[in-house]
Scaffold this motif. Structure first.
Motif, short mmCIF file in Angstrom:
data_model
loop_
_atom_site.label_atom_id
_atom_site.label_comp_id
_atom_site.label_asym_id
_atom_site.label_seq_id
_atom_site.Cartn_x
_atom_site.Cartn_y
_atom_site.Cartn_z
N GLY A 10 0.85 -1.20 0.00
CA GLY A 10 0.00 0.00 0.00
C GLY A 10 0.88 1.24 0.00
N THR A 11 0.44 2.27 0.72
CA THR A 11 1.13 3.57 0.73
C THR A 11 2.63 3.42 1.06
OG1 THR A 11 -0.93 4.56 1.45
CG2 THR A 11 1.05 5.88 1.77
N ILE A 12 2.94 2.71 2.11
CA ILE A 12 4.34 2.58 2.54
C ILE A 12 5.03 1.46 1.76
CG2 ILE A 12 5.86 2.12 4.52
CD1 ILE A 12 4.37 4.85 4.65
N GLY A 13 4.35 0.34 1.58
CA GLY A 13 4.99 -0.82 0.94
C GLY A 13 5.48 -0.54 -0.47
N ARG A 166 -1.79 17.29 12.63
CA ARG A 166 -1.66 16.12 11.75
C ARG A 166 -2.67 16.15 10.61
NH1 ARG A 166 -3.39 12.68 16.17
NH2 ARG A 166 -2.88 10.80 15.03
N ARG A 167 -2.23 15.64 9.47
CA ARG A 167 -3.14 15.54 8.32
C ARG A 167 -4.28 14.57 8.69
NH1 ARG A 167 -2.60 10.75 8.99
NH2 ARG A 167 -1.36 9.23 7.78
N GLY A 168 -5.47 14.87 8.18
CA GLY A 168 -6.61 14.04 8.53
C GLY A 168 -6.52 12.63 7.98
N GLY A 169 -5.89 12.47 6.81
CA GLY A 169 -5.75 11.16 6.18
C GLY A 169 -4.81 11.28 5.00
N ASP A 170 -4.44 10.15 4.40
CA ASP A 170 -3.62 10.18 3.19
C ASP A 170 -4.53 10.43 1.99
OD1 ASP A 170 -1.41 9.65 4.72
OD2 ASP A 170 -1.43 7.49 4.34
N PRO A 171 -3.96 10.88 0.85
CA PRO A 171 -4.81 11.19 -0.31
C PRO A 171 -5.71 10.02 -0.73
CG PRO A 171 -2.60 12.04 -0.67
CD PRO A 171 -2.54 11.26 0.61
P1 NAD Z 1 -2.12 0.88 3.52
O1 NAD Z 1 -3.48 0.52 3.97
O2 NAD Z 1 -1.93 1.96 2.53
O3 NAD Z 1 -1.38 -0.40 2.95
C1 NAD Z 1 -1.45 -1.66 3.57
C2 NAD Z 1 -1.42 -2.74 2.51
O4 NAD Z 1 -1.41 -4.02 3.14
C3 NAD Z 1 -2.65 -2.70 1.60
O5 NAD Z 1 -2.23 -2.94 0.28
C4 NAD Z 1 -3.51 -3.88 2.12
O6 NAD Z 1 -4.30 -4.44 1.12
C5 NAD Z 1 -2.43 -4.83 2.54
N1 NAD Z 1 -2.84 -5.85 3.53
C6 NAD Z 1 -3.85 -5.80 4.40
N2 NAD Z 1 -3.85 -6.92 5.16
C7 NAD Z 1 -2.82 -7.66 4.74
C8 NAD Z 1 -2.30 -8.92 5.11
N3 NAD Z 1 -2.85 -9.63 6.10
N4 NAD Z 1 -1.20 -9.38 4.46
C9 NAD Z 1 -0.62 -8.68 3.47
N5 NAD Z 1 -1.08 -7.46 3.07
C10 NAD Z 1 -2.16 -6.99 3.69
O7 NAD Z 1 -1.30 1.18 4.87
P2 NAD Z 1 -0.03 2.10 5.00
O8 NAD Z 1 -0.47 3.52 5.14
O9 NAD Z 1 0.97 1.75 3.97
O10 NAD Z 1 0.48 1.69 6.45
C11 NAD Z 1 1.27 0.54 6.66
C12 NAD Z 1 1.99 0.67 7.99
O11 NAD Z 1 2.84 1.81 7.92
C13 NAD Z 1 1.09 0.90 9.20
O12 NAD Z 1 1.70 0.31 10.32
C14 NAD Z 1 1.08 2.40 9.34
O13 NAD Z 1 0.78 2.82 10.65
C15 NAD Z 1 2.52 2.71 8.99
N6 NAD Z 1 2.75 4.07 8.52
C16 NAD Z 1 1.86 4.69 7.69
C17 NAD Z 1 2.08 6.00 7.30
C18 NAD Z 1 1.12 6.74 6.43
O14 NAD Z 1 1.01 7.94 6.56
N7 NAD Z 1 0.43 6.11 5.52
C19 NAD Z 1 3.23 6.68 7.73
C20 NAD Z 1 4.16 5.99 8.53
C21 NAD Z 1 3.90 4.69 8.94
#
Ligand code: NAD
Length: 355
Positions: A10-13, A166-171
């Motif tokens: 997702g966003t981070i991955g 803090r931002r309310g959510g990601d885009p």
């Molecule tokens: P996200 O929801 O954008 O991405 C998560 C991904 O994991 C999605 O593609 C989802 O489909 C997938 N997923 C869900 N369950 C799963 C499972 N059981 N196995 C494999 N994949 C699965 O989330 P994100 O924003 O990337 O956040 C991920 C982590 O990073 C969280 O711990 C979050 O707190 C942290 N984080 C997020 C941000 C941010 O602003 N987005 C910033 C810093 C840290």
């Protein structure tokens, strides 16, 4: 060559995968996705091997997205796994990584006890060297750790007080808004951010207050640090501008907020317009009787990405020092590249009275 698996795209991955790909000593072993959505299609287009996570019956083949196996196959193929599943899900995967004897990196959405160490490359790289697991602290904690580390080392910190707007959510998080409000969030004081910073700096005195506002752009921190010394502001600006992951926004750029900051990094050609650095408004750096004040903006989707790359090296024990890893990550990813450097005006020694 280190083989890195990414569980959750997702966003981070997806950013971690692309960052790993830029590193000369790493390669992406594969990415695990639960559903064949647009991000799975992007992973496929970029040539990442796609592994199916979960058993909820999603049909990747029907979406024309061939998979290379299950998430367990990916973990087996990996020297290190980066878990970027949603907050709380990472902990449920911890046993899986341990069963495969594969070191794992978790994210800030997990509780601190998910891993042996809470990690920030600038503050405590060595604590993660050779560990079996590390948690890259949240975007806000990463931003505060990078700022506090040089202040603590150089001047000593008596106490830090930070309000995080803090931002309310990601885009992409349509479920989170937009809100039309300014929320104390959490209402309890201190917010969870202060205790989280203490997982990196156990002896630091810090209080934090959190708010949420209707933007998806970036977080903004209003910072006050009581130092054990009384440097002048230009000295502090000099110190901060020597840090590779702090960007002091020169006044001349006319950047008044997160919108222009992101426009700037998009114009500079950054992938997704990502801002990997803390962005500190240079003219906001003010010191009064040992009390330092400043504003910094933190791009929540991006600042933890170089930290994940460094955490991979720390766990794998392939790199001698924090400095080497940070430099290598920065060079390959482009941290600092394309940004105008702040230059402190030359200081003139006070003229002697008899000059
Ligand atoms: P996200 O929801 O954008 O991405 C998560 C991904 O994991 C999605 O593609 C989802 O489909 C997938 N997923 C869900 N369950 C799963 C499972 N059981 N196995 C494999 N994949 C699965 O989330 P994100 O924003 O990337 O956040 C991920 C982590 O990073 C969280 O711990 C979050 O707190 C942290 N984080 C997020 C941000 C941010 O602003 N987005 C910033 C810093 C840290």
């Amino acid at each position: 060559m280190l083989h890195v698996g990414i569980n959750g795209f997702g966003t981070i991955g997806k950013r971690v995968a692309d960052a790993v790909r830029t590193q000369p000593d790493m390669t992406v072993a594969g990415v695990a996705k639960r559903s064949p959505n647009f991000e799975a299609a992007i992973a496929h287009d970029r040539g990442y091997d796609l592994y199916a996570a979960g058993d909820d019956g999603h049909d990747f083949a029907a979406a024309d997205l061939p998979t290379a196996g299950t998430v367990d196959d990916m973990i087996q193929e990996s020297d290190v796994v980066v878990d970027t599943t949603p907050g709380g899900v990472g902990a449920t995967n911890a046993d899986r990584y341990a069963d495969h004897d594969t070191p794992a990196i978790f994210q800030g959405g997990e509780a601190a006890d998910v891993a042996e160490v809470s990690f920030n490359a600038r503050a405590n790289y060595d604590a993660a060297v050779g560990a079996d697991s590390a948690r890259v602290v949240s975007c806000n904690t990463t931003g505060l750790s990078r700022l506090l580390a040089p202040l603590e080392e150089t001047y000593g910190v008596e106490k830090a007080r930070v309000t995080l707007v803090r931002r309310g959510g990601d885009p992409g998080q349509t479920s989170r808004g937009p809100i039309n409000d300014t929320l104390p969030d959490p209402v309890e004081i201190p917010s969870h951010h202060g205790p989280d910073v203490k997982t990196v700096f156990p002896d630091l005195e810090i209080d934090t207050m959190g708010m949420k506002v209707p933007t998806t752009q970036m977080h903004t921190h209003s910072v006050n640090v009581t130092l054990d010394a009384n440097p002048d502001a230009s000295e502090v600006r000099d110190l901060l501008s020597r840090e590779s992951r702090l960007f002091l926004i020169p006044e001349t750029l006319g950047i008044d907020g997160a919108g222009k900051l992101k426009e700037y990094t998009r114009d500079a050609g950054r992938p997704r317009g990502d801002v990997w650095e803390n962005c500190i408004w240079a003219e906001s750096v003010t010191v009064s009787d040992g009390d330092l004040y400043c504003f910094q903006a933190i791009h929540q989707e991006a600042d933890v990405i170089p930290e994940n790359v460094d955490a991979i090296r720390a766990l794998s024990e392939r790199t001698a020092s924090a400095e080497t890893s940070i430099q290598r990550t920065n060079d390959a990813l482009g941290v600092g590249r394309g940004l105008v450097e702040h230059e402190e005006p030359a200081r003139h020694a006070d003229s002697a009275a008899d000059d």
